[in-house]
Enzyme design. Sequence first.
Site, short mmCIF file in Angstrom:
data_model
loop_
_atom_site.label_atom_id
_atom_site.label_comp_id
_atom_site.label_asym_id
_atom_site.label_seq_id
_atom_site.Cartn_x
_atom_site.Cartn_y
_atom_site.Cartn_z
N HIS A 23 0.82 -1.20 0.00
CA HIS A 23 0.00 0.00 0.00
C HIS A 23 0.85 1.25 0.00
CE1 HIS A 23 0.47 -0.83 4.42
NE2 HIS A 23 0.59 0.48 4.50
N HIS A 41 4.01 7.07 3.88
CA HIS A 41 4.92 5.94 3.72
C HIS A 41 4.42 5.03 2.61
CE1 HIS A 41 2.02 4.17 6.71
NE2 HIS A 41 2.20 3.06 6.00
N GLU A 92 7.57 0.93 5.13
CA GLU A 92 7.00 -0.10 6.01
C GLU A 92 7.22 -1.45 5.33
OE1 GLU A 92 2.73 0.15 6.40
OE2 GLU A 92 2.72 -1.08 8.21
#
Length: 134
Positions: free
Chosen positions: A7, A79, A130
């Site tokens: 994502h 992020h 991440e």
Amino acid sequence: MIGRLNHVAIAVPDLQAAAAQYRDTLGARVGAPQDEPEHGVTVVFIELPNTKIELLHPLGDASPIQGFLDKQPSGGIHHICYEVDDILAARDRLLASGARVLGPAEPKIGAHGKPVLFLHPKDFNGCLIELEQT
Ligand code: CO
């Protein structure tokens, strides 16, 4: 080592307005807001054919998103999340290469119920990364 883009997370100052824009203007499949108190965020998940978008809004007083929005009041990409098969092996390889893991370097359970880690943006061209074990 890294796999699919899981994502892209966007910090937004107005969660309802951003969700409505993705749903009505961009025509995306937009979920309901979910509070994630342990991460200090309220999240709206948007399902795209090839990845997800997460709209992040501060929740609570110590939200990491608040500081981001203080610097970028109109919002911005917060992020990106890459998938890994083995998050502990990925962490060890990164630490051995000199990259910094944010926090205590033990994976936390992320918004999707899977173990995640964050990597220091200064070690990755200014981009907060991440990693999520899938
Ligand atoms: Co994320």
